[in-house]
Design an enzyme around this catalytic site. Structure first.
Site, short mmCIF file in Angstrom:
data_model
loop_
_atom_site.label_atom_id
_atom_site.label_comp_id
_atom_site.label_asym_id
_atom_site.label_seq_id
_atom_site.Cartn_x
_atom_site.Cartn_y
_atom_site.Cartn_z
N ARG A 112 0.83 -1.21 0.00
CA ARG A 112 0.00 0.00 0.00
C ARG A 112 0.86 1.26 0.00
O ARG A 112 0.48 2.28 0.62
CB ARG A 112 -0.96 -0.02 1.19
CG ARG A 112 -1.76 -1.33 1.28
CD ARG A 112 -2.94 -1.18 2.21
NE ARG A 112 -3.93 -0.27 1.65
CZ ARG A 112 -4.80 0.43 2.37
NH1 ARG A 112 -4.80 0.30 3.68
NH2 ARG A 112 -5.64 1.26 1.79
N GLY A 113 2.02 1.20 -0.62
CA GLY A 113 2.88 2.37 -0.76
C GLY A 113 3.15 3.02 0.58
O GLY A 113 3.56 2.36 1.54
N GLU A 114 2.86 4.32 0.68
CA GLU A 114 3.17 5.04 1.92
C GLU A 114 2.30 4.59 3.10
O GLU A 114 2.53 4.99 4.24
CB GLU A 114 3.04 6.55 1.72
CG GLU A 114 1.65 6.99 1.38
CD GLU A 114 1.53 8.52 1.32
OE1 GLU A 114 2.07 9.20 2.19
OE2 GLU A 114 0.87 9.00 0.37
N GLY A 130 1.99 1.37 3.95
CA GLY A 130 2.51 0.13 4.49
C GLY A 130 2.12 -1.11 3.70
O GLY A 130 1.80 -1.03 2.51
N ASP A 134 9.12 -3.51 -6.14
CA ASP A 134 10.05 -4.61 -6.45
C ASP A 134 11.10 -4.76 -5.36
O ASP A 134 11.46 -5.88 -4.99
CB ASP A 134 10.73 -4.33 -7.80
CG ASP A 134 9.73 -4.22 -8.92
OD1 ASP A 134 8.81 -5.06 -8.97
OD2 ASP A 134 9.83 -3.27 -9.71
P1 AMP Z 1 7.45 -0.69 -9.72
O1 AMP Z 1 7.71 0.77 -9.54
O2 AMP Z 1 7.80 -1.52 -8.51
O3 AMP Z 1 6.11 -0.98 -10.28
O4 AMP Z 1 8.48 -1.21 -10.84
C1 AMP Z 1 9.00 -0.39 -11.82
C2 AMP Z 1 9.91 -1.22 -12.72
O5 AMP Z 1 9.14 -2.16 -13.45
C3 AMP Z 1 10.61 -0.34 -13.73
O6 AMP Z 1 12.00 -0.38 -13.48
C4 AMP Z 1 10.23 -0.91 -15.09
O7 AMP Z 1 11.35 -1.11 -15.91
C5 AMP Z 1 9.55 -2.23 -14.80
N1 AMP Z 1 8.35 -2.43 -15.62
C6 AMP Z 1 7.38 -1.51 -15.90
N2 AMP Z 1 6.42 -2.06 -16.69
C7 AMP Z 1 6.79 -3.36 -16.90
C8 AMP Z 1 6.24 -4.45 -17.66
N3 AMP Z 1 5.10 -4.34 -18.36
N4 AMP Z 1 6.91 -5.63 -17.66
C9 AMP Z 1 8.05 -5.76 -16.97
N5 AMP Z 1 8.64 -4.79 -16.25
C10 AMP Z 1 8.03 -3.59 -16.21
#
Ligand code: AMP
Length: 309
Positions: A204-206, A208, A236
């Site tokens: 949930r981002g900020e 938690g 990620d």
């Molecule tokens: P997040 O901010 O945790 O959603 O992840 C962002 C990362 O996901 C970025 O570094 C992107 O390169 C990667 N990303 C964004 N869209 C996709 C997608 N459709 N498939 C795979 N990786 C992606």
């Protein structure tokens, strides 16, 4: 190698109210593996890149003990490219461009040494690819999967298929609602658990994160930060810290998963403090420990339930 990471290695271009980057290192697998390596796991990445992926980026990963034997280099192709723009609240963003490039024809093939991985983190990708990669792992102890609304809209059947083989689904609150058709997160988690995963980890981002299992829920706050510079990769890094802690400790009890959620939250809190991977590339053990201590003091309280209130 004890943690298989399947996901994108990318060039990202990011705009926030604080500025704009050129093409920088990004990708879900990058953030996941870097976060997991700090936790003491030995990640191995399965992905595809083009001939344009610079050596400095592969060096940045390899010097952190991240194995790249499973990364296919398609020399005639370009590397996956993603660009996004954050709104003023930093909680919402628009994807400006996604070019799959090398990932478009990606056919994951696991090196022999990856097939015995006990821990598997399937980063946000086409669920068909997640499924193909998972099918090559012999006997995983724990499989964690991250996904997004795009796959729910376009490849729902494939997503439902792979979910049957997953232990932990990591999604944000909107994605949990979309997948389950339920607004209340407790109900959403219950419905998702009926699809396969025994555990549902809602980011949930900020606000938690929540970890649900059968009749239990664990909540971890996000650290209130003075400034959030760029939220890219926070989800990620969170999943990578979570998976990396479990792989390094080789313990999948609920008690240990609760600790893993806090480790994931700590790694995510660093990620947002600079653009792209800048902060997460430059952490020390001491910085991580200090942050874990902040998390503990954030919620620690002694209440005696014996006394009358
Ligand atoms: P997040 O901010 O945790 O959603 O992840 C962002 C990362 O996901 C970025 O570094 C992107 O390169 C990667 N990303 C964004 N869209 C996709 C997608 N459709 N498939 C795979 N990786 C992606």
């Amino acid at each position: 190698m004890n943690l298989l990471v399947v996901g994108s290695l990318a060039f990202d271009q990011i705009e926030t109210p604080f500025g704009k980057t050129g093409k920088i290192l990004g990708g879900a697998a990058t953030y996941i593996a870097m976060a997991a390596a700090y936790e003491g796991a030995e990640p191995g990445i399965v992905s595809a890149i083009g001939g344009d992926f610079p050596d400095v980026y592969t060096d940045a990963l390899q010097k952190r003990n991240i194995d790249l034997e499973g990364v296919q280099i398609l020399s005639g192709e370009k590397t996956f490219f993603w660009s996004g723009r954050y709104h003023n609240d930093m909680n919402t963003r628009d994807t400006l461009e996604t070019r799959l490039n090398a990932l478009e024809k990606f056919n994951p093939v696991l090196p022999e040494s990856y097939r015995n991985a006990r821990y598997v983190m399937l980063g946000n990708l086409d669920p068909e690819i997640q499924c193909q990669a998972l099918a090559q792992v012999k006997n995983p102890e724990l499989v964690i999967l991250d996904t997004m609304n795009y796959w729910m809209d376009h490849t729902r059947d494939a997503l439902l298929e792979v979910l049957k083989r997953v232990d932990v689904l990591a999604v944000n609150d909107e994605e949990a609602r979309q997948l389950s058709g339920e607004y209340a997160l407790v109900k959403a988690a219950r419905k998702i658990r009926e699809l396969g995963p025994g555990f549902v980890l809602i980011k949930r981002g900020e606000y938690g994160a929540l970890l649900f299992r059968k009749d239990e829920v664990f909540f971890a706050p996000a650290l209130p930060l003075e400034s959030v510079f760029d939220p890219t990769g926070a989800g990620d890094a969170f999943a990578g810290g979570f998976a990396g802690y479990l792989a390094a400790t080789d313990n999948t009890s609920f008690e240990n998963m609760r600790r893993a959620v806090i480790h994931g939250s700590a790694l995510a809190s660093f990620t947002v403090e600079r653009f792209g991977t800048e902060k997460i590339e430059n952490l020390t053990r001491e910085m991580i420990e200090a942050r874990l201590r902040e998390f503990l003091s954030l919620t620690h309280v002694d209440i005696s339930l014996e006394k009358k209130l």
